[in-house]
Write a protein that holds these residues in place. Structure first.
Motif, PDB file in Angstrom:
ATOM      1  N   HIS A  53      -0.573  48.170  -1.963  1.00 36.42           N
ATOM      2  CA  HIS A  53      -1.865  48.541  -2.542  1.00 36.42           C
ATOM      3  C   HIS A  53      -2.288  49.930  -2.059  1.00 36.42           C
ATOM      4  O   HIS A  53      -2.824  50.740  -2.845  1.00 36.42           O
ATOM      5  CB  HIS A  53      -2.931  47.518  -2.170  1.00 36.42           C
ATOM      6  N   LEU A  54      -2.043  50.236  -0.778  1.00 38.08           N
ATOM      7  CA  LEU A  54      -2.393  51.551  -0.250  1.00 38.08           C
ATOM      8  C   LEU A  54      -1.577  52.653  -0.920  1.00 38.08           C
ATOM      9  O   LEU A  54      -2.087  53.745  -1.191  1.00 38.08           O
ATOM     10  CB  LEU A  54      -2.180  51.572   1.268  1.00 38.08           C
ATOM     11  N   LYS A  67      -4.111  62.002  -8.921  1.00 37.02           N
ATOM     12  CA  LYS A  67      -3.264  61.787 -10.095  1.00 37.02           C
ATOM     13  C   LYS A  67      -2.392  62.996 -10.414  1.00 37.02           C
ATOM     14  O   LYS A  67      -1.253  62.862 -10.848  1.00 37.02           O
ATOM     15  CB  LYS A  67      -4.136  61.426 -11.302  1.00 37.02           C
ATOM     16  N   LYS A  68      -2.933  64.201 -10.236  1.00 38.16           N
ATOM     17  CA  LYS A  68      -2.182  65.399 -10.617  1.00 38.16           C
ATOM     18  C   LYS A  68      -1.166  65.811  -9.566  1.00 38.16           C
ATOM     19  O   LYS A  68      -0.131  66.371  -9.882  1.00 38.16           O
ATOM     20  CB  LYS A  68      -3.155  66.549 -10.876  1.00 38.16           C
ATOM     21  N   LYS A  69      -1.470  65.538  -8.314  1.00 36.58           N
ATOM     22  CA  LYS A  69      -0.599  65.961  -7.226  1.00 36.58           C
ATOM     23  C   LYS A  69      -0.140  64.753  -6.424  1.00 36.58           C
ATOM     24  O   LYS A  69      -0.962  63.943  -5.988  1.00 36.58           O
ATOM     25  CB  LYS A  69      -1.337  66.942  -6.324  1.00 36.58           C
ATOM     26  N   ILE A  70       1.155  64.640  -6.242  1.00 40.04           N
ATOM     27  CA  ILE A  70       1.698  63.505  -5.491  1.00 40.04           C
ATOM     28  C   ILE A  70       1.396  63.686  -4.006  1.00 40.04           C
ATOM     29  O   ILE A  70       1.774  64.709  -3.419  1.00 40.04           O
ATOM     30  CB  ILE A  70       3.220  63.379  -5.700  1.00 40.04           C
ATOM     31  N   PRO A  71       0.690  62.750  -3.379  1.00 36.36           N
ATOM     32  CA  PRO A  71       0.324  62.875  -1.964  1.00 36.36           C
ATOM     33  C   PRO A  71       1.499  62.513  -1.047  1.00 36.36           C
ATOM     34  O   PRO A  71       1.561  61.408  -0.484  1.00 36.36           O
ATOM     35  CB  PRO A  71      -0.823  61.879  -1.825  1.00 36.36           C
ATOM     36  N   TYR A  72       2.437  63.443  -0.893  1.00 38.35           N
ATOM     37  CA  TYR A  72       3.657  63.159  -0.136  1.00 38.35           C
ATOM     38  C   TYR A  72       3.353  62.719   1.303  1.00 38.35           C
ATOM     39  O   TYR A  72       3.958  61.776   1.810  1.00 38.35           O
ATOM     40  CB  TYR A  72       4.572  64.385  -0.123  1.00 38.35           C
ATOM     41  N   TRP A  73       2.424  63.440   1.958  1.00 34.60           N
ATOM     42  CA  TRP A  73       2.158  63.121   3.357  1.00 34.60           C
ATOM     43  C   TRP A  73       1.523  61.738   3.510  1.00 34.60           C
ATOM     44  O   TRP A  73       1.843  60.995   4.448  1.00 34.60           O
ATOM     45  CB  TRP A  73       1.266  64.202   3.974  1.00 34.60           C
ATOM     46  N   SER A  74       0.632  61.393   2.595  1.00 35.65           N
ATOM     47  CA  SER A  74       0.001  60.063   2.652  1.00 35.65           C
ATOM     48  C   SER A  74       1.020  58.959   2.413  1.00 35.65           C
ATOM     49  O   SER A  74       1.023  57.926   3.101  1.00 35.65           O
ATOM     50  CB  SER A  74      -1.111  59.966   1.612  1.00 35.65           C
TER      51      SER A  74
END
Length: 469
Positions: A234-235, A244-251
């Motif tokens: 879920h996280l 939505k526009k940018k993939i949060p790689y670090w998260s």
């Protein structure tokens, strides 16, 4: 007035039950069951079963208090309870004891040590260990009752009637005797329910701690890892939805590391226990027990038990888990191994709980088409851990956990164990029956009959050494 009418209409609190009230209710119910057992046990002759684990006979002086404890509580020392008390007192001295995980007997040992010294050595060793086990289960069951009430409030959006019925059902559950006897069910329920409850907080690591304790209590605690996986999935989805526009790689990387650590932390007690028991029974250097345990050695030799350092089991020369070997070798546990004509009575004994779970799973996944939530990813998109109501999609992980555990019980283990395993592992069964009662479902009266009859019948049969769940 029927029992259904009483429970559905008379138990309608206008405000939330206090923690003190729930703890008192739970504690008093346990005292009542012990009293019922003590009164009726004198009218039913004890059965003498064959092939059970024989406890070590040690002659000890008995004070009047020891006699009282033995008279009232010794009927609970039946079947696997003998194993748990043996491990608590003597440790893992025989290979067949590996099937029982260490957290509960270790707690019994520690509390018995305290009781022995607090009472100034006035109680003998057997009384201290028996009293310790019963006391631990009293506390764990009472706390479990409080935790399941809090869970019921969450999944029902603070429906006091529903939540109070869940408490009553938990107190009257069909495997009730195993929550009093020296078994690990009460401790396992407490650790598992606390783990699930912790997932509704933002601090997930607390849930991992409780789930790790559940694994140290019973092997099927490993299935609890599914709850933490669902929470982190879920996280993951939440991170993607926010950006939505940018993939949060670090998260995503951070959550992946946390999930990997969480899974490793939860299953660590299982791996540690397997490695410890493998070394204990396979390493010849462990064959020399201390002189104080000479009676343990003689008892083991008399009954042909495998002592530490002397095992020739297949797990000593392979990567097989000692637990798996012992279950297969001593209890014939394995896929479809229990499908025999002589086991039909045991399948009938487990039928009510299995049919209840399978029927509820069918209604949830197939009839209500909740399986589509998994196919389209909705089960990870909705905030499961902000559960708003029982009728919505917020119990998906509960149903999945209970269904797979029921399937495992039906296909792979001694099926009669299903009742106590399912009722101590998941709060879902109590939620389902409470929902039936509040909605006056046609199955409600049958479920209540099942709960009440198995609760009393199990108490009478188990304490007199007759086969039970």
């Amino acid at each position: 007035m029927t029992l259904l009418d009483f429970i559905s209409h008379k138990i309608q609190p206008k405000k939330q039950w206090s923690s003190t009230f729930i703890l008192n209710l739970s504690f008093q119910s346990q005292l009542l069951l012990i009293l019922i057992q003590w009164i009726l046990n004198n009218f039913i002759p004890d059965h003498t079963p064959d092939g059970v684990f024989q406890k070590i006979q040690i002659i000890e002086p008995q004070s009047p208090t020891d006699v009282v404890i033995d008279t009232i509580l010794s009927p609970f020392v039946r079947w696997d309870a003998v194993y748990f008390l043996h491990i608590a007192q003597f440790g893992y001295s025989y290979e067949n004891t590996i099937a029982f995980f260490p957290l509960f007997p270790k707690l019994v040992h520690c509390v018995a040590f305290v009781i022995y010294h607090v009472t100034f050595h006035s109680l003998n060793t057997s009384s201290c260990f028996l009293l310790s086990a019963i006391l631990i289960n009293f506390i764990c069951f009472s706390l479990s009752t409080l935790v399941i009430y809090k869970l019921a409030l969450i999944v029902s959006n603070k429906n006091f009637n529903f939540s109070s019925i869940v408490v009553v059902l938990f107190i009257l559950n069909p495997s009730r005797v195993f929550f009093i006897a020296p078994y690990s069910e009460a401790l396992f329920s407490l650790t598992s329910f606390l783990g699930i409850l912790s997932l509704y907080d933002s601090w997930n690591f607390k849930g991992c701690i409780f789930f790790a304790f559940s694994v140290a209590t019973r092997s099927n605690g490993i299935l609890n890892v599914g709850f933490i996986i669902h929470k982190y999935m879920h996280l993951f989805v939440s991170c993607l939805q926010i950006k939505k526009k940018k993939i949060p790689y670090w998260s995503l990387l951070w959550n992946s590391i946390c999930l990997f650590f969480a899974i490793g932390f939860i299953i660590a007690p299982f791996i540690f226990y397997q490695n410890t028991t493998r070394s204990l029974f396979c390493d010849p250097q462990n064959s020399n027990l201390s002189i104080s345990n000479s009676h343990v050695i003689s008892h083991g030799v008399k009954h042909n038990y495998v002592l530490p350092g002397t095992s020739r089991g297949s797990y000593c020369s392979s990567y097989e888990f000692p637990y798996s070997y012992v279950q297969r070798h001593y209890w014939n546990v394995g896929f479809l191994r229990y499908f025999q004509f002589k086991q039909i009575p045991n399948f009938l004994l487990a039928a009510p709980i299995l049919l209840l779970i399978f029927h509820a799973a069918y209604e949830y996944f197939i009839k209500s088409k909740k399986i589509k939530l998994l196919a389209n990813g909705q089960v990870f998109k909705i905030n499961h851990y902000n559960a708003k109501h029982f009728k919505c999609s917020f119990l998906f992980s509960y149903y999945l956990h209970a269904f797979f555990l029921s399937l495992f019980c039906f296909l792979c283990i001694h099926v009669q164990v299903s009742t106590r395993m399912l009722l101590s592992s998941s709060p879902l069964t109590y939620f389902i029956v409470a929902k039936y009662v509040t909605e006056r479902h046609y199955l409600a009266k049958y479920c209540l009959l099942y709960f009440c009859s198995y609760s009393i019948l199990g108490l009478l049969l188990f304490t007199n050494y007759y086969p039970w769940t």
